[in-house]
Design an enzyme around this catalytic site. Structure first.
Site, PDB file in Angstrom:
ATOM      1  N   HIS A  25       0.833  -1.210   0.000  1.00 38.79           N
ATOM      2  CA  HIS A  25       0.000   0.000   0.000  1.00 38.79           C
ATOM      3  C   HIS A  25       0.867   1.260   0.000  1.00 38.79           C
ATOM      4  O   HIS A  25       0.678   2.162  -0.838  1.00 38.79           O
ATOM      5  CB  HIS A  25      -0.911  -0.010   1.231  1.00 38.79           C
ATOM      6  N   GLU A  26       1.806   1.317   0.936  1.00 38.41           N
ATOM      7  CA  GLU A  26       2.648   2.510   1.036  1.00 38.41           C
ATOM      8  C   GLU A  26       3.598   2.632  -0.161  1.00 38.41           C
ATOM      9  O   GLU A  26       3.938   3.740  -0.578  1.00 38.41           O
ATOM     10  CB  GLU A  26       3.442   2.490   2.344  1.00 38.41           C
ATOM     11  N   HIS A  29       1.893   4.587  -2.837  1.00 35.70           N
ATOM     12  CA  HIS A  29       2.025   6.034  -2.611  1.00 35.70           C
ATOM     13  C   HIS A  29       3.428   6.514  -2.983  1.00 35.70           C
ATOM     14  O   HIS A  29       3.591   7.539  -3.658  1.00 35.70           O
ATOM     15  CB  HIS A  29       1.778   6.358  -1.134  1.00 35.70           C
TER      16      HIS A  29
END
Length: 373
Positions: A25-26, A29
């Site tokens: 997920h990170e 980003h």
């Protein structure tokens, strides 16, 4: 010994699964942010005090932190790990420096960077499903009724052994699992079941009965049932080998099915048909991870795929602090032609944080009640 058993049996699988999901997920980003020219100050797996870390040549601090219940990417110009913009810091920057911040980047770059996290979760789920299906194949059973329970609603509606289920509320079904998944989320809700009997197609209305069942680990689950059973012979149980393209296609389909089931559950929750005690927090996820780990690596990875979709959807909720809340603020900015005021953003983030904390407390209470119940 009990503590060691708990740590290795429950916490270790939980930390492995959650860390994988959070990292991906990170990383979504991070990668899109870097591609958009935004500086990244820190990439943290976990919250709280740093346990170990290093700085890369771009000035990003990569670290593992003490509390393994999430993570964050902190961009240049962020006030904190939630990516809230520090307006005072932005005002003090040069135009060139502002362009390297998340808050000072073009609107489309901010939206892409924020949306990349949940999208990465969906990609992870598709990848896990595709790999496991490509390696192990797809277990399949045809939606053929072998037995109709005499006291079930299907018998009252006129379903007969040998009927082939074609559709539920107009949605086609291909496997018996499709039927179970759809019916289980609709206790006390009238559904239209289309069956094939010989050359005849019949649509039979029925209302799944609310039943409390126990899974293989002893956990009680409230589901809807109509009282039909299939068997290995009538359902033609088999494992289908899938090629690479077929595996990816099925991976996308299974990910979409989880999204659809989640929305079905939430709709039932709002309507009062589904119980909120099914919402679990980190304690139940840890327990489930440990239980599923006993079934093997493949089962644990499939749980990771399901949780990855869930976390992706959770982050898309329109709550400030979450990615979905940021996207809502960006949408308002696009409509208004300017961002909302710093004071309004501060208020929105406080409300969002209160909502998230309340949800965490509620889920944790459910977990504790589930353990002692």
């Amino acid at each position: 010994m009990a503590i060691i058993s708990f740590l290795t049996g429950y916490m270790l699988p939980f930390i492995v699964v959650l860390s994988l999901i959070v990292f991906v997920h990170e990383m979504g980003h991070y990668l899109v942010g870097r591609w958009c020219g935004i500086r990244v100050l820190a990439f943290s797996l976990g919250f709280g005090p740093e346990l170990v870390g290093f700085n890369d040549r771009h000035g990003t601090r990569w670290k593992v932190s003490l509390i393994p219940l999430g993570g964050y990417v902190r961009f240049f110009g962020d006030a904190d790990s939630s990516s809230k913009t520090d307006s005072s810091e932005l005002d003090a920057l040069t135009p060139e420096e502002r362009a390297q911040t998340l808050g000072g980047a073009a609107l489309w770059k901010r939206a892409a960077t924020v949306a990349a996290g949940p999208i990465a979760n969906f990609i992870l789920a598709i990848a896990i499903f595709s790999i496991t299906l490509g390696v192990l194949g797809k277990p399949v059973s045809d939606p053929v009724v072998a037995e109709v329970r005499a006291d079930g609603v299907a018998a009252a509606a006129g379903v007969q052994p040998g009927d082939v289920l074609l559709a539920l509320d107009g949605r086609s079904v291909k496997t018996f699992d499709d039927v179970v998944r759809y019916v289980s989320l609709r206790p006390d809700v009238s559904i239209a079941v289309t069956v094939k009997r010989g050359d005849e197609h019949l649509t039979l209305p029925m209302t799944p009965r609310r039943v409390t069942t126990t899974d293989r680990f002893g956990n009680k689950v409230e589901v809807g049932q109509i009282g039909i059973v299939t068997t290995q012979q009538s359902g033609n149980f088999r494992v289908e080998k899938l090629g690479p393209l077929e595996a990816v296609t099925e991976g996308v389909r299974q990910t979409g099915a989880i999204v659809s089931s989640t929305f079905d559950y939430l709709q039932g929750l709002v309507a009062g048909r589904m119980s909120a005690d099914q919402l679990g927090g980190p304690i139940r996820v840890a327990q489930t991870s440990g239980q599923v780990a006993t079934l093997g690596v493949a089962a644990l990875m499939q749980l990771a795929a399901v949780l990855s979709v869930s976390i992706g959807l959770l982050n898309l909720m329109p709550i400030p602090v979450l990615d979905g809340g940021h996207l809502i603020l960006y949408a308002l900015e696009a409509v208004r032609g300017r961002p909302i005021s710093a004071a309004a953003q501060e208020w929105a983030f406080k409300v969002g944080l209160a909502m998230i904390l309340s949800l965490m407390v509620f889920a944790t209470w459910n977990d504790i009640s589930h353990l002692i119940g």
